[in-house]
Design an enzyme around this catalytic site. Structure first.
Site, PDB file in Angstrom:
ATOM      1  N   HIS A  53       0.788  -1.223   0.000  1.00  0.00           N
ATOM      2  CA  HIS A  53       0.000   0.000   0.000  1.00  0.00           C
ATOM      3  C   HIS A  53       0.827   1.284   0.000  1.00  0.00           C
ATOM      4  CE1 HIS A  53      -3.435   2.477   0.338  1.00  0.00           C
ATOM      5  NE2 HIS A  53      -4.176   1.698   1.063  1.00  0.00           N
ATOM      6  N   TYR A  92     -14.739   5.599   8.169  1.00  0.00           N
ATOM      7  CA  TYR A  92     -13.660   6.068   7.282  1.00  0.00           C
ATOM      8  C   TYR A  92     -14.034   5.735   5.853  1.00  0.00           C
ATOM      9  CZ  TYR A  92      -8.826   6.492   5.505  1.00  0.00           C
ATOM     10  OH  TYR A  92      -7.699   6.844   4.810  1.00  0.00           O
ATOM     11  N   SER A 132     -12.357   6.532   2.061  1.00  0.00           N
ATOM     12  CA  SER A 132     -11.203   7.107   1.385  1.00  0.00           C
ATOM     13  C   SER A 132     -11.653   7.912   0.172  1.00  0.00           C
ATOM     14  CB  SER A 132     -10.257   5.989   0.947  1.00  0.00           C
ATOM     15  OG  SER A 132      -9.152   6.505   0.247  1.00  0.00           O
ATOM     16  N   THR A 158      -4.792  10.813  -0.435  1.00  0.00           N
ATOM     17  CA  THR A 158      -6.169  10.579  -0.013  1.00  0.00           C
ATOM     18  C   THR A 158      -6.555  11.528   1.115  1.00  0.00           C
ATOM     19  OG1 THR A 158      -5.522   8.908   1.622  1.00  0.00           O
ATOM     20  CG2 THR A 158      -6.063   8.129  -0.601  1.00  0.00           C
TER      21      THR A 158
END
Length: 793
Positions: free
Chosen positions: A459, A576, A578, A589
């Site tokens: 990531h 959350y 993104s 982001t």
């Protein structure tokens, strides 16, 4: 998905008086280094990016300008107003016979200066135009006169045929929001999930922060925003990803699904070739507004190298091999022959040689990759020893274009148990067996024994839309351009002159390494067995129905998720979502806090039997509008979390204690969500070929008692959800949440007159819907397209 609270890997130093403030040392040094890193990247690309640098002009425009000046000079006109004569006087006097040459040089220098000034003006003008975000804040389907004028000007200044990085020099920098606005938005976002007492205490801490520390921290952020390319992105990469000591598997890496194998590796290498030549067009919103392309640079030839305190990204400019893992053995497979890319059939031949190789794995070699799933500091210490004992093999793996895992087991949908097989497919992509993926590589291509594919993606180097763009290109190229022969092989002929794939030799006599591998394997298995994955396609309606309701499809899903989660847990939680900030240079982001007061009011109304459908529908529209406003604010650089994160990092550098910021970054995201975009409609018509759209992907939960939910709109009438949770939690169940999501979507759709038949249809026959989904996914996984699957892989 890694979260902001993982960013803190160090502790503030406090004096006996409570706070020790250092105004210049660490934070100024870090700001300096941030700018230095940004400028080094720009300088390293200078020569290769000349064409990109002069965009929207071109070298031919210089030639045209020079010719026009020469023509004017021949006609005894002086467009320079005497400047060329002054330039001639400054040039060396080579004698009378070189008088004409001096004139040409003077004209060339004047043309170059004028050309550079025009290019600079175009860049500045385009940057100012791209700083306008009024279009983003307008209601869906409406366009004001200023926005129409803006679009016309952007079209004029944008040039034609841009390359991938053409707009990088013209993108605006991400603005630093007002501290007062950020704190106000934060308090508004936590109000639905806090009791009155907790909220009052948080508000007191926020006011104390604004009064004592905010202005100083904000000053440093503004300084960094002027010096560095982006005031938050490099710190986000550093502290959220590279300083996190948690294992990458499940906690950070994410997966992407697909259904066809065959030519995929050749298609990936074709994508890399186009990427190196900048032939991939930049992503444009509204067909006009460019997004930042910086994250594309590290897709290939990239490895995350572990360190004791922090990792670092190791990126090579080129690599002409891939590293392959099969039955506990590692191989090096070259991708080029005589400076040209190997054909798909030649690559297939090399992989078949690996499959046919009967040699066993060496002791501890089979489970060696489990070290990449271990805590990062542990892996860093072992890697130091490994470099001295098996440096060549390690260099081959870490220097590969990407990693390939040829799994010995099949995966994908089965008609006997479609639900369980899809869940197992997702789990295999996210975690595997804990020792058959090299989690440090930018991505691992996973090819199962029945030809099904998937990606496991690291990531830190980029976000999901970047790898998703690559994956869509791969699937479309493999299916619509490369194809297969009638017998299922890749087209073309084998190359008997190719050398055998090189078997990597791991000399591991060190007992400490053996022990570390065993410990890492046990930890990886525990982590893998603890994650619960559930994938289900919702096929009763999709984007087309939501569009007919004149609503945002993403907001529709997000509000439905709030209803589903409330029914699952009986309470609201911080959510959350993104959102990308690639409207700005080197943007990554921002967080959309989807659990709003408006969403909570709608959910309570849906659970109140005294509320009528029109009342619930009105509240739903209000909740959708609020979510849209938050999403647009996040995309335009006016979000909450990245600003608070950057303020927190500055406070730690200054050894400045802030109870408010500490509380903010101790929050737990019990519901972490993300939409997987379908981006490349130009590659093929997704309406006519919905079976060839990627099934999306997923990630692990951000909290031990939370959920990770991703979703993708597949065509107009299908939404696929990927849900994850921890089996060790008594509060979560991925399948249970999936059922609540289905029910919530139908309940929301039934508020609209056009959607009531969906609910009746679904309530009437869940079995029929299951058969429908099974049929669709059979096509998705290629079960009815045997020619799309190569039996050799």
């Amino acid at each position: 998905m890694a979260e902001a609270h993982q960013a803190v890997g160090f502790r503030p130093s406090l004096t006996s008086d409570g706070v020790e403030v250092e105004l210049s040392a660490p934070v100024l040094q870090e700001i300096y280094l941030s700018g230095l890193r940004s400028w080094k990247r720009h300088l390293s690309r200078f020569w290769n990016d000349f064409l990109t640098g002069v965009f929207p002009a071109s070298p031919l425009s210089w030639l045209f300008l020079f010719s026009a000046i020469q023509l004017a000079w021949f006609l005894q006109l002086d467009p320079s107003l005497g400047l060329m004569e002054k330039i001639k006087e400054l040039l060396p006097d080579w004698g009378g016979q070189h008088h004409r040459l001096r004139g040409i040089l003077a004209a060339a220098l004047f043309a170059s200066c004028l050309w550079g000034a025009l290019i600079f003006t175009l860049h500045v003008a385009l940057r100012l135009l791209l700083s306008y975000h009024g279009w983003l804040l307008e209601p869906h389907g409406a366009m004001s006169s200023p926005t129409k004028t803006w679009l016309a000007l952007v079209r004029i200044f944008s040039g034609r045929h841009p390359m991938l990085f053409s707009y990088q020099r013209s993108l605006p920098r991400q603005p630093v929001p007002s501290v007062q606005d950020t704190v106000r938005k934060y308090l508004e976002s936590v109000r639905p999930v806090l009791s009155d007492e907790d909220f009052d205490w948080t508000a007191v801490l926020a006011q104390e922060f604004l009064r004592l520390q905010a202005s100083l921290l904000q000053w440093y952020l503004r300084l960094k925003s002027w010096w560095a390319s982006n005031y938050v992105s490099d710190w986000w990469e550093e502290f959220v990803y590279l300083r996190s000591r948690n294992p990458l598997m499940v906690n950070s890496n994410y997966y992407m699904m697909a259904a066809r194998a065959g030519n995929a590796i050749h298609a990936l290498l074709l994508y890399r070739h186009r990427l190196n030549r900048q032939e991939i067009p930049p992503t444009l919103l509204m067909g006009m507004r460019p997004l930042c392309s910086a994250q594309y640079e590290k897709i290939f030839n990239t490895t995350r190298i572990p360190g004791v305190q922090r990792d670092y990204i190791h990126h090579l400019h080129d690599s002409q091999h891939v590293a392959v893992f099969h039955r506990g053995r590692f191989f090096r497979v070259g991708t080029h022959s005589r400076n040209s890319l190997l054909s798909p059939r030649a690559l297939e031949q090399q992989f078949q040689r690996i499959l046919d190789d009967p040699s066993p794995a060496c002791p501890y070699e089979e489970h060696l990759a489990a070290l990449t799933a271990a805590p990062r500091d542990t892996w860093a210490q072992v890697r130091t020893s490994l470099k001295t004992q098996a440096a060549e093999a390690l260099e081959v793996v870490e220097g590969a274009a990407f990693f390939v895992s040829l799994d010995a087991e099949p995966a994908g949908l089965t008609r006997e148990d479609p639900a369980a097989s899809l869940d197992a497919y997702a789990h295999a992509l996210l975690a595997g067996r804990g020792h058959d993926r090299w989690f440090d590589k930018s991505f691992t291509l996973i090819v199962f024994s029945n030809g099904k594919l998937g990606l496991s993606v690291e990531h830190s180097w980029a976000d999901c839309p970047i790898s998703g763009h690559m994956w869509e290109f791969t699937l479309a190229t493999e299916c619509f351009q490369l194809g297969y022969s009638a017998d299922g092989h890749c087209k073309g002929h084998p190359d008997p002159t190719l050398p055998q794939p090189q078997r990597l030799q791991w000399d591991l006599p060190d007992q400490q390494i053996h022990s570390s591998i065993s410990v890492a394997l046990r930890g990886a298995k525990i982590l893998s067995e603890n994650v619960d994955c559930h994938v289900f396609p919702f096929s009763l309606f999709g984007k087309s129905f939501i569009r007919r309701c004149h609503l945002s499809s993403d907001s529709f899903i997000q509000i439905a998720l709030q209803l589903a989660h409330f029914r699952d847990r009986g309470q609201f939680c911080l959510t959350y979502e993104s959102a990308m900030t690639r409207l700005f240079l080197e943007g990554r982001t921002e967080t959309v806090r989807s659990c709003t007061r408006e969403a909570c009011s709608f959910v309570r109304a849906m659970e109140d039997k005294e509320k009528t459908d029109p009342q619930c529908l009105a509240l739903f529209r209000v909740a959708v509008d609020k979510h849209q406003a938050l999403l647009k604010a996040a995309m335009s650089g006016q979000g909450v979390d990245r600003h608070l994160f950057a303020l927190y990092i500055v406070s730690r550098f200054l050894h400045l204690q802030s109870p408010f910021l500490t509380q903010v970054h101790s929050e737990q995201w019990q519901l972490s969500t993300s939409q997987i975009p379908v981006q490349q409609m130009h590659l093929f018509d997704i309406h006519n070929y919905p079976d060839y759209v990627s099934s999306g992907g997923g990630f692990g939960p951000a909290d031990e008692h939370g959920y990770g939910v991703s979703y993708i709109f597949m065509g107009d009438d299908m939404i696929t959800f990927h849900i994850s949770s921890k089996k060790s939690s008594t509060k979560t169940d991925s399948h249970r949440l999936g059922q609540h999501i289905e029910d919530a979507l139908l309940d929301v759709a039934s508020l609209f007159q056009a959607g009531q038949h969906f609910k009746r249809q679904f309530r009437g026959s869940r079995e029929e819907d299951s058969r429908r989904r099974c049929g669709f996914l059979s096509r998705q996984t290629g079960a009815s397209k045997t020619s799309m699957t190569s039996p050799e892989i």
